[in-house]
Design a protein around this motif. Structure first.
Motif, short mmCIF file in Angstrom:
data_model
loop_
_atom_site.label_atom_id
_atom_site.label_comp_id
_atom_site.label_asym_id
_atom_site.label_seq_id
_atom_site.Cartn_x
_atom_site.Cartn_y
_atom_site.Cartn_z
N TYR A 114 0.86 -1.18 0.00
CA TYR A 114 0.00 0.00 0.00
C TYR A 114 0.90 1.23 0.00
CZ TYR A 114 -3.65 -3.25 1.53
OH TYR A 114 -4.53 -4.30 1.61
N TYR A 115 0.42 2.30 -0.61
CA TYR A 115 1.22 3.52 -0.57
C TYR A 115 0.33 4.75 -0.63
CZ TYR A 115 0.68 3.99 -5.70
OH TYR A 115 0.19 4.12 -6.96
N ASN A 116 0.89 5.86 -0.17
CA ASN A 116 0.24 7.14 -0.35
C ASN A 116 1.28 8.17 -0.75
OD1 ASN A 116 1.46 7.96 2.13
ND2 ASN A 116 -0.28 7.14 3.26
N VAL A 117 0.81 9.31 -1.19
CA VAL A 117 1.67 10.38 -1.69
C VAL A 117 1.46 11.62 -0.84
CG1 VAL A 117 2.26 11.80 -3.69
CG2 VAL A 117 1.49 9.43 -4.01
N GLY A 118 2.54 12.32 -0.52
CA GLY A 118 2.39 13.49 0.32
C GLY A 118 3.59 14.41 0.28
N THR A 119 3.68 15.27 1.28
CA THR A 119 4.74 16.27 1.37
C THR A 119 5.66 15.94 2.54
OG1 THR A 119 3.28 17.98 0.46
CG2 THR A 119 5.24 18.73 1.66
N TYR A 120 6.96 15.98 2.29
CA TYR A 120 7.95 15.73 3.33
C TYR A 120 8.65 17.05 3.64
CZ TYR A 120 12.27 14.03 5.50
OH TYR A 120 13.33 13.82 6.35
N MET A 121 8.49 17.51 4.89
CA MET A 121 9.16 18.72 5.35
C MET A 121 10.45 18.31 6.04
SD MET A 121 5.70 20.61 6.68
CE MET A 121 4.88 19.03 6.96
N GLU A 122 11.55 18.38 5.29
CA GLU A 122 12.81 17.82 5.76
C GLU A 122 13.34 18.53 7.00
OE1 GLU A 122 17.25 16.72 3.97
OE2 GLU A 122 15.59 17.24 2.64
N ASP A 123 13.10 19.84 7.10
CA ASP A 123 13.62 20.58 8.25
C ASP A 123 12.93 20.17 9.55
OD1 ASP A 123 11.25 21.65 7.26
OD2 ASP A 123 11.68 23.64 8.06
N LYS A 124 11.71 19.62 9.44
CA LYS A 124 10.96 19.18 10.62
C LYS A 124 10.86 17.66 10.71
CE LYS A 124 8.05 23.34 10.62
NZ LYS A 124 6.66 23.86 10.55
N ASP A 125 11.40 16.97 9.70
CA ASP A 125 11.27 15.51 9.62
C ASP A 125 9.81 15.09 9.76
OD1 ASP A 125 13.74 14.45 8.98
OD2 ASP A 125 14.46 14.58 11.04
N ARG A 126 8.96 15.75 9.00
CA ARG A 126 7.53 15.47 9.08
C ARG A 126 6.99 15.18 7.69
NH1 ARG A 126 2.57 19.52 10.75
NH2 ARG A 126 0.96 17.92 10.97
N TYR A 127 6.17 14.13 7.60
CA TYR A 127 5.54 13.74 6.34
C TYR A 127 4.03 13.82 6.50
CZ TYR A 127 3.69 10.62 2.73
OH TYR A 127 2.96 10.09 1.70
N VAL A 128 3.37 14.51 5.56
CA VAL A 128 1.92 14.68 5.61
C VAL A 128 1.33 14.17 4.30
CG1 VAL A 128 0.01 16.30 5.85
CG2 VAL A 128 2.17 16.70 7.09
N PRO A 129 0.53 13.09 4.32
CA PRO A 129 -0.10 12.60 3.09
C PRO A 129 -1.07 13.63 2.53
CG PRO A 129 -0.20 10.95 4.83
CD PRO A 129 0.25 12.22 5.47
N ASP A 130 -1.15 13.70 1.22
CA ASP A 130 -2.13 14.59 0.58
C ASP A 130 -3.54 14.14 0.95
OD1 ASP A 130 0.01 15.81 -0.57
OD2 ASP A 130 -0.30 14.98 -2.57
N ASN A 131 -4.45 15.09 1.02
CA ASN A 131 -5.83 14.72 1.36
C ASN A 131 -6.53 14.01 0.21
OD1 ASN A 131 -6.26 16.80 -0.44
ND2 ASN A 131 -7.04 18.25 1.09
N THR A 132 -5.88 13.98 -0.95
CA THR A 132 -6.43 13.23 -2.08
C THR A 132 -5.80 11.85 -2.21
OG1 THR A 132 -4.79 14.24 -3.56
CG2 THR A 132 -6.94 15.32 -3.39
N SER A 133 -4.84 11.53 -1.32
CA SER A 133 -4.16 10.24 -1.36
C SER A 133 -4.67 9.38 -0.23
CB SER A 133 -2.65 10.43 -1.23
OG SER A 133 -1.96 9.21 -1.39
N VAL A 134 -5.30 8.27 -0.57
CA VAL A 134 -5.94 7.42 0.43
C VAL A 134 -4.91 6.84 1.38
CG1 VAL A 134 -7.37 5.38 0.78
CG2 VAL A 134 -7.76 6.86 -1.20
N ASP A 135 -5.21 6.88 2.68
CA ASP A 135 -4.29 6.41 3.70
C ASP A 135 -4.78 5.09 4.27
OD1 ASP A 135 -2.12 6.43 5.31
OD2 ASP A 135 -2.82 7.99 6.66
#
Length: 281
Positions: A114-135
């Motif tokens: 399974y996979y999803n697509v999102g944004t990785y904020m490298e300075d905060k080491d945080r990954y947020v899946p797009d709201n259009t990408s099923v989690d």
């Protein structure tokens, strides 16, 4: 390429988490080099049915420290195996262009990826899946709909016995759609072994190839005693299957070409090599 590896006696195991069940803490990703000069990698785990991809960092590739928060987790999904995390370009090449990140996991409960697509904020080491990408459980898995079969299946029968009691087919299927051909690379382990207590999945992935231009498609398979890894269209996509034949071993393992479709297929080149066994001392 690493030619020599010296096992560090004082740093084994390399990554330790005393608060996690050791049987539920495994499958580290390949490490990547961050802009801050630190290495990072993910490790799959689970806690109270919540699937987790823990994030670890290292300055020297030897001592690893767990980040304050996992890169991602999802309740009710069970153990996350074989996590992977990588950038994909939104426009053109990854270098110098906007990117999204793909987080991929294999769920131990279902044995599917399974996979999803999102944004990785490298300075905060945080990954947020797009709201259009099923989690979670609904993570994208490919399917074929509204296509008409055109050609195939055709390909190779790997790890096959002479009388086909056991075989693992790797093959292409070409479907017709209104605007273009849709090509799938497939692997089917259902006939891979006479053993009945094994997991024998089927896999299929899309192949990005334009048959109206290329007129042909390549298949390269690397075959071991229990692994069949195949690459379609020069490596544009690949499938790896774990199989455990009972009869098709050593000299009893054969390779056949097949075409079970109604349209003729021309094999322009067929080459096979047998690799020498590794001398481990």
């Amino acid at each position: 390429m690493t030619h020599f590896w010296v096992k560090p006696d004082k740093l084994n195991p390399v990554v330790v988490d005393k608060d996690v069940n050791h049987t539920e803490f495994r499958d580290p990703t390949a490490a990547w080099w961050g802009k801050d000069g630190h290495w990072r990698m993910l490790v799959g785990s689970v806690r109270k049915r919540r699937g987790i991809a823990y994030l670890y960092g290292s300055k020297d590739f030897m001592t690893w420290v767990q980040a304050k928060h996992p890169i991602h987790s999802k309740g009710g999904t069970g153990m996350w195996e074989c996590p992977n995390f990588y950038p994909v370009s939104v426009i053109g090449n990854v270098v110098g262009n906007p990117v999204k990140y793909v987080l991929k996991n294999n769920l131990d409960d279902t044995k599917f990826d399974y996979y999803n697509v999102g944004t990785y904020m490298e300075d905060k080491d945080r990954y947020v899946p797009d709201n259009t990408s099923v989690d979670g459980w609904g993570g994208l898995r490919g399917g074929v709909q509204n296509y008409r079969v055109g050609v195939g299946p055709f390909g190779l029968l790997t790890l096959a016995t002479q009388n086909l009691e056991e075989f693992t087919p790797v093959f292409f299927r070409v479907f017709k759609s209104p605007n273009k051909h849709i090509v799938l690379l497939c692997s089917d382990a259902r006939s891979s072994s006479l053993k009945s207590d094994l997991y024998k999945p089927q896999f299929a992935v899309f192949v990005d190839v334009d048959l109206t231009v290329d007129k042909k498609i390549s298949l390269r398979s690397l075959i071991d005693h229990s692994v069949v890894e195949s690459f379609g269209a020069g490596g544009k996509t690949n499938i790896l299957s774990r199989v455990y034949p009972e009869l098709a071993v050593m000299n009893q393992a054969h390779l056949f070409v097949f075409n079970n479709g109604t349209e003729p297929i021309v094999v322009q080149n067929l080459k096979a090599w047998s690799m020498i066994s590794t001398d481990i001392k």
